[in-house]
Design a protein around this motif. Structure first.
Motif, short mmCIF file in Angstrom:
data_model
loop_
_atom_site.label_atom_id
_atom_site.label_comp_id
_atom_site.label_asym_id
_atom_site.label_seq_id
_atom_site.Cartn_x
_atom_site.Cartn_y
_atom_site.Cartn_z
N LEU A 1 0.82 -1.21 0.00
CA LEU A 1 0.00 0.00 0.00
C LEU A 1 0.86 1.27 0.00
O LEU A 1 0.51 2.26 -0.68
N GLN A 2 1.99 1.27 0.73
CA GLN A 2 2.87 2.45 0.78
C GLN A 2 3.53 2.69 -0.58
O GLN A 2 3.72 3.84 -1.00
N SER B 1 3.56 6.21 -5.43
CA SER B 1 3.39 6.41 -6.88
C SER B 1 2.26 7.39 -7.16
O SER B 1 2.37 8.28 -8.04
N LEU B 2 1.17 7.28 -6.42
CA LEU B 2 0.04 8.18 -6.63
C LEU B 2 0.38 9.61 -6.23
O LEU B 2 0.01 10.57 -6.92
N LEU B 3 1.11 9.76 -5.11
CA LEU B 3 1.51 11.11 -4.66
C LEU B 3 2.46 11.76 -5.66
O LEU B 3 2.35 12.98 -5.94
N ALA C 1 -1.40 13.00 -19.17
CA ALA C 1 -2.77 12.58 -19.41
C ALA C 1 -2.81 11.10 -19.82
O ALA C 1 -3.78 10.39 -19.51
N ARG C 2 -1.78 10.63 -20.50
CA ARG C 2 -1.76 9.23 -20.94
C ARG C 2 -1.24 8.29 -19.85
O ARG C 2 -1.43 7.07 -19.93
N HIS C 3 -0.56 8.79 -18.84
CA HIS C 3 0.10 7.95 -17.83
C HIS C 3 -0.95 7.12 -17.04
O HIS C 3 -1.97 7.61 -16.63
N ASP C 4 -0.64 5.83 -16.84
CA ASP C 4 -1.54 4.91 -16.11
C ASP C 4 -1.17 4.90 -14.63
O ASP C 4 -0.26 4.18 -14.20
N PHE C 5 -1.83 5.72 -13.89
CA PHE C 5 -1.56 5.76 -12.45
C PHE C 5 -2.30 4.60 -11.73
O PHE C 5 -3.40 4.21 -12.12
N PRO C 6 -1.70 3.99 -10.62
CA PRO C 6 -2.33 2.86 -9.88
C PRO C 6 -3.46 3.37 -8.98
O PRO C 6 -3.32 3.47 -7.76
N GLU C 7 -4.56 3.68 -9.64
CA GLU C 7 -5.67 4.29 -8.89
C GLU C 7 -6.47 3.24 -8.09
O GLU C 7 -7.12 3.57 -7.11
#
Length: 608
Positions: free
Chosen positions: A112-113, A118-120, A160-166
């Protein structure tokens, strides 16, 4: 105090001899002093002789008390140690669970960390790009906007194209489930204290293998444990020891002890050699009643022909090779029409009468057996109605049960009936060839003797809880445990002491001895609890003490034997005498030689 009154057994003065003792026999005190001294000395010697026995008993009881205290202390140490070990095991398990919990949580947190980082980072890049672009559009000159337009457009497009681990890469599921209910139940039942109230001097052993054996064949006997009051012990785990020893004290066979967990034990053995042996049975180191027993082993070829192989016997006992059976004959009615009063010191007094001929409740067509229970009920077996009827002790009808048939729980021809210690009703079924056991409310519980019995007539329950069935066809007596296991059997067709000619019913006296009516031998025979012949009485005739085909039998609380004499149409009562073993009868004894019998244990003359 110079005189002695023999009537009052007291010393007195001269004045008293002329007062209240004037009509008594008085003698000088000096004349009786030595006589009384001698009598007291004799009594003193007799009681002093008991001191060694009492000393030995005190030492034995003291030793048992010491052992009991020692074993209690050992048990306390064992219990303490066991629970301390369990406490350590619980703490170890607690630590292991917490460690596993920490590890699982740490692993999930790392995932999770990493996702959170990555999200931050992505959020920061977007915010930075947005801020830079907005500032350029708001404050930059046309030249500056054109210079950064391409770079900013590519950066914004890439973000905009980047796949973030949402979506979450882990979950928050982490529970601790400890099933404690089963453990609590286990803890509540953890540990069992094993003990019994059984003692050796009241416990008994029964079975043919107690005194007779055939070499090379497996034999077994049953030990029934009892407490100090002679009451049955109904739990197992008693410390029972069995040894078969030769004359020199060496062990000659291994014994196997099976705990039935109901207070009874099976002791099995196999002897390889002929001879006389000592069969010792001890309970907690103390011999059971009658132990050690004298055990004789012979070759199988020397064993007398089995009395139970009735199929090989001739059908007619009066035929070639059989005994002469005297037929029971009813006396003609003219013998009863005489005005001569029958010689009988007891006047008949009817208390009450129950029933009439018929097939309804409280009616009978062929009464056979009758028994009284300890809770005041009278149980009757009605043979032709194929049922058992129960009455109160004042004759009031209570219930009836029984269905005609040949399946377990059904009755075809009930004859003997008795009530055991648990209140269960035990029924001998002549035509079904087994004994049925019903609860006190008439529900079928079990059947015993199927495949062994050929025509059970009478049934009784002894003080060991054993069920005794008289087999009328096979001319023998079977003794079963309540679960149906055969303890022993004895008897054969014939006229000797251990033989029968159509035995009918059975009773058990307060010495646990078995009383059997021998119909065609016109006698009543008494045996020990394991089938050893003790004595018999009665002969064919119409006089006092004689029988013409005796059937029913009972024993009262004083040991008197009550016999229903079918052929003579009367009921006789016999006083059950105590016998002592003498080498010869007393010269002045009024009992005739015909009424004396031999002591099978001592080979001496019994004299009543």
């Amino acid at each position: 105090m110079e005189f002695y009154c023999e009537s009052c057994e007291t010393a007195m003065c001269l004045d008293c001899t002329e007062g209240e003792h004037r009509e008594h026999m008085t003698v000088p005190l000096r004349d009786v002093v030595e006589q009384h001294k001698a009598a007291l000395k004799t009594q003193l010697d007799a009681i002093r002789s008991r001191l060694p026995q009492l000393t030995a008993a005190i030492e034995l009881v003291t030793e048992i008390s010491r052992q009991l205290t020692e074993r209690k202390n050992e048990a306390v140490v064992e219990i303490t140690g066991t629970f301390e070990e369990l406490e350590r095991a619980l703490h170890q398990r607690k630590s292991a669970l917490i460690t596993d919990l920490e590890n699982i949580c740490s692993t999930k947190q790392k995932v999770l960390q990493a996702q959170l980082s990555s999200l931050l980072q992505g959020k920061e890049h977007i915010q930075s790009s947005c801020s830079f672009t907005e500032q350029a559009l708001s404050h930059g000159s046309a030249t500056e906007v054109l210079l950064v337009q391409k770079q900013m457009s590519e950066r914004v497009a890439a973000l905009a194209r980047h796949d973030f681990p949402e979506r979450p890469h882990q979950n928050a599921h982490l529970d601790c489930q400890v099933e404690t209910e089963g453990l609590r139940r286990s803890i509540q039942n953890l540990g069992v204290l094993l003990t019994t109230a059984a003692v050796g001097h009241t416990s008994v052993a029964t079975g043919e293998g107690l005194r007779h054996a055939a070499t090379g064949q497996h034999h077994s006997i049953t030990v029934t444990t009892k407490d100090k009051d002679g009451e049955l012990v109904r739990t197992g785990n008693a410390v029972l020891k069995a040894e078969i020893l030769s004359a020199d004290g060496s062990r000659v066979a291994e014994t196997e002890i099976t705990d039935n967990k109901n207070g009874t034990y099976e002791v099995g053995y196999t002897l390889r050699s002929e001879g006389e042996y000592s069969f010792a049975l001890s309970l907690y180191g103390q011999p059971i009643r009658g132990s050690p027993f004298r055990l004789r082993a012979v070759k199988p070829s020397d064993v007398p022909q089995s009395p139970d192989d009735v199929k090989r016997r001739v059908k007619s006992p009066s035929g070639t090779g059989g005994h002469i059976r005297q037929k029971a004959v009813r006396r003609p009615s003219s013998m009863y029409s005489t005005t001569k009063k029958k010689e009988n010191p007891i006047e008949d007094e009817l208390i009450y009468r129950v029933g009439s001929r018929g097939r309804e409740k409280g009616e009978f067509t062929n009464l056979q057996g009758i028994s009284a229970s300890t809770n005041g009920r009278v149980v009757v077996a009605d043979s032709n109605n194929q049922c058992i009827q129960v009455f109160s002790n004042d004759g009031q009808f209570k219930m009836r049960f029984g269905v005609r048939g040949r399946s377990p729980g059904q009755l075809q021809r009930p004859t003997g009936v008795t009530v055991d210690m648990n209140g269960d009703i035990v029924v001998a079924d002549y035509d079904n060839r087994w004994v049925s056991i019903f609860s006190s409310d008439g529900k079928f519980k079990n059947k015993i003797g199927a495949g062994r019995l050929m025509g059970p007539k009478g049934v009784a329950v002894d003080r060991n809880g054993h069920i005794i069935a008289v087999d009328n066809k096979a001319c023998c007596v079977f003794i079963f445990q309540s679960n149906g296991k055969l303890v022993t059997k004895f008897g054969a067709r014939g006229t000797s002491d251990r033989q029968f000619a159509g035995p009918h019913f059975v009773a058990v006296n307060n010495k646990n001895e078995i009383v059997v009516t021998d119909f065609h031998n016109h006698s009543v025979k008494v045996y020990s609890a394991d089938g050893e012949f003790l004595f018999k009485f009665g002969s064919h005739g119409e006089g006092n003490g004689q029988f013409n085909a005796p059937t029913g039998v009972a024993v009262d609380s004083n040991g008197n034997i009550i016999v229903a004499d079918w052929g003579n149409m009367q009921t006789l009562t016999f006083m059950f005498l105590s016998f002592r073993c003498l080498t010869a009868p007393a010269p002045s004894c009024p009992i005739s030689t015909r009424q004396q019998t031999r002591c099978t244990g001592h080979r001496q003359l019994w004299h009543g």
